[in-house]
Design an enzyme around this catalytic site. Structure first.
Site, PDB file in Angstrom:
ATOM      1  CB  CYS A  83      -0.807  -0.002   1.330  1.00 45.18           C
ATOM      2  SG  CYS A  83      -1.762  -1.338   1.444  1.00 45.18           S
ATOM      3  CB  SER A 208      -9.665   2.279   3.243  1.00 46.75           C
ATOM      4  OG  SER A 208      -8.814   1.085   3.237  1.00 46.75           O
ATOM      5  CB  ILE A 210     -12.327  -2.750  -3.104  1.00 44.55           C
ATOM      6  CG1 ILE A 210     -11.827  -4.037  -2.065  1.00 44.55           C
ATOM      7  CG2 ILE A 210     -11.765  -3.040  -4.563  1.00 44.55           C
ATOM      8  CD1 ILE A 210     -12.967  -5.153  -2.434  1.00 44.55           C
ATOM      9  CE  LYS A 331     -14.175   4.287   6.850  1.00 47.72           C
ATOM     10  NZ  LYS A 331     -14.779   4.094   5.665  1.00 47.72           N
ATOM     11  CG  HIS A 335      -6.040   2.281   0.137  1.00 49.77           C
ATOM     12  ND1 HIS A 335      -4.966   2.733  -0.134  1.00 49.77           N
ATOM     13  CD2 HIS A 335      -5.604   1.007   0.873  1.00 49.77           C
ATOM     14  CE1 HIS A 335      -3.878   1.863   0.169  1.00 49.77           C
ATOM     15  NE2 HIS A 335      -4.307   0.942   0.968  1.00 49.77           N
TER      16      HIS A 335
END
Lengths: 389, 164
Positions: A83, A208, A210, A331, A335
């Site tokens: 990430c 968060s 997809i 959030k 993300h």
């Protein structure tokens, strides 16, 4: 180190983007960044593409994006740091300039996650740690990783699930003010508290989403930056660190050591002594609400165990001691894993140039913004400080 | 709709045309375990083994065949447990595809007196989530495929949960 600045920034709309394939999605932010910098593709010496992939169609996104976006035959590579991939792509681009091998470099962050069904994504992200020891036998999931931290943090500091919910409420509020965000709607504490458990004690609205999305920044050496713009945004420092693949090798579950180390290095490079006093606005890695609370402490905004009080007192809202995630954060903004770190850089640029919508524009007094981008569960950490001077 | 080629569908929510990939990819990895094979021998005998560097005595769990400090591959194998303290815990409700058929399950990290830790399933009565700090016992059971698997269970003395 050679001074390196961002001279162009672009971002796509984040969300479930059934209207754009990977290359078209990347082009949205690449074209916006080129426009913003006032340059052409031929001016770019090197570009990196941050993409985690597997859930999307292309195996070589750096070259497919290059072809679509007219960047071929410039040198390129795909970059992966889970990430934190976007920040890693920025590091590669920055280092290429600092080494003298490029004068203008682009970092593209791209993720197209809705190409496969959700259970497949849960399967793939669950492997983002130590696959063999923690996934194969036991089925640990990505929310599960952070839920382990939440359980220990809540027990040690007597925090409760409502405290976690306050982070979601804040970030959805700012998401509602961001036309590029995936969720442009506010949520109430009740809505967060009654959402279903994903991995106890974390609920759906602690998490968060997809996301599909892309972001791009163009970096330049000092001479080129000053020629191209009156408002270069300098990279004042970037700290990087890693953590053990196995969560069972972590010393505790209330803090991410990699974040602490990355922050310390970044502050040292940028000459920051007191983060809360010297930073105008921060974007931190709130993949889950607990992650934002730990970030407050790991980044030195407050002492250990004090993050809950900071959010209860609304001190991370605009106008507070240290505004955090005024773009909605992971959030609410979304993300798209490989794009998130670059998206954070785009937000830092917009905030420092005072180009954010007024309702979520931080008061820029020192001209310093921080981004905190974590890969996995503190498996990678990148803390970057951006400044007007 | 009828005029679109077979490979193209309309997204149910947005109506956007989507090309459905006809080349399905299935992956199953083969992972060498030669350097940690004593661990699997131990598991078959109902014991959970960590590797221990014969030179610097560093203990490794999950086990590994080489010591990065000594740069040697000369390991002893020592049994862990039986007790461990719960450091972190979760109940997984949204499961990966390959675990989709299972009931919600509890996972936790337990710390052994030797200092190493392990992540494993927690099998407590009624799928109860025990409190942080609970003393547990490591045990070897079998997974759904009859392969031996280590898990955490309550200690034989019963509840060892810390007072609220």
């Amino acid at each position: 180190m050679t001074k390196v600045a961002i001279v162009g920034a672009g971002i796509s709309r984040f969300g479930r983007r059934t209207d754009a394939n990977m290359n078209a999605l990347a082009w949205e932010s690449v074209s916006a960044a080129l426009e913003d910098a006032g340059i052409e593709q031929k001016d770019i010496d090197f570009y990196s593409v941050g993409n985690v992939g597997v859930w999307s169609e292309e195996s070589l996104p750096a070259v497919t994006v290059g072809e679509y976006a007219g960047l071929t035959p410039k040198g390129t590579m795909r970059v992966e740091a889970a990430c934190a991939t976007g920040s890693a792509a920025i590091k590669v681009a920055r280092d290429s300039i600092a080494s003298g091998s490029a004068k203008l470099a682009m970092a593209v962050g791209l993720e197209k996650m809705y190409g496969v069904p959700t259970p497949t994504i849960v399967e793939l992200i669950g492997r983002a740690g130590n696959y063999f020891w923690e996934f194969e036998n036991f089925g640990l999931t990505f929310p599960g990783y952070y839920a382990l931290y939440a359980s220990a943090y809540m027990a040690k500091y007597e925090a409760n699930e409502e405290d976690l919910a306050l982070v979601a409420v804040k970030n959805h509020y700012y998401g509602s003010l961001n036309p590029f965000a995936q969720f442009q709607k506010q949520v109430s504490i009740d809505e967060v508290m009654t959402s279903k458990y994903v991995a106890h004690p974390l609920k759906l609205l602690d998490s968060s989403p997809i996301t599909d999305g892309s972001a791009a920044v163009i970096l330049a050496d000092e001479e080129t930056a000053r020629r191209l713009t009156d408002t270069p945004v300098w990279i004042k420092g970037q700290g990087v660190a890693s953590g053990s693949a196995n969560l069972s090798k972590r010393s505790d579950f209330v803090s991410l050591d990699a974040s602490v180390m990355a922050a310390k290095a970044a502050y040292s490079q940028a000459g920051i002594k007191n983060p809360v006093e010297e930073i105008d606005v921060a974007t931190v890695h709130d993949c889950f609400t607990i992650a934002e609370l730990m970030a407050y402490e790991d980044l030195g905004f407050v002492g250990r165990g004090k993050a809950v009080q900071l959010i209860r007192d609304e001190q991370t809202y605009k106008g507070g001691k240290i505004p955090v995630n005024l773009d909605g954060g992971l959030k609410a903004k979304g993300h798209p894993i490989g794009a998130t770190g670059v998206g954070m850089a785009v937000e830092a640029v917009k905030q420092l140039r005072r180009e954010a919508p007024k309702s979520r524009q931080a008061d820029i007094r020192h001209g310093v913004a921080l981004t905190h981008n974590v890969g996995g569960t503190g498996h990678y950490a990148y803390v970057t400080l951006y400044g007007l001077n | 709709m009828n005029s679109t080629p077979n490979a193209i569908k309309r997204d149910e929510k947005t109506g956007d045309p989507l090309f459905i990939d006809r080349r399905e990819l299935r992956l199953r990895y083969e992972i060498p375990v030669k350097d940690i094979y004593p661990f699997f021998d131990g598991l078959r005998e109902g014991r959970v083994l960590a590797s221990k560097c014969k030179i610097c005595l560093a203990l490794y769990f999950p086990p590994q065949g080489s010591c990065p400090t000594c740069r040697k591959s000369d390991m002893d194998w020592v049994e862990l447990g039986p007790t461990a303290k719960l450091l972190a815990v979760t109940k997984v409700c949204i499961k990966p595809q390959s675990f989709a058929e299972e009931e919600d399950y509890i996972l936790g990290v337990g710390e052994f007196p030797e200092g190493v830790r392990a992540l494993a399933r927690l099998l407590f009565e009624g799928s109860r989530i025990p409190k942080i700090g609970t003393q547990m016992r490591i045990a070897v059971t079998k997974d759904s495929g009859e392969n031996p698997l280590y898990v955490f269970v309550p200690t034989e003395a019963g509840s060892n949960e810390p007072a609220p």
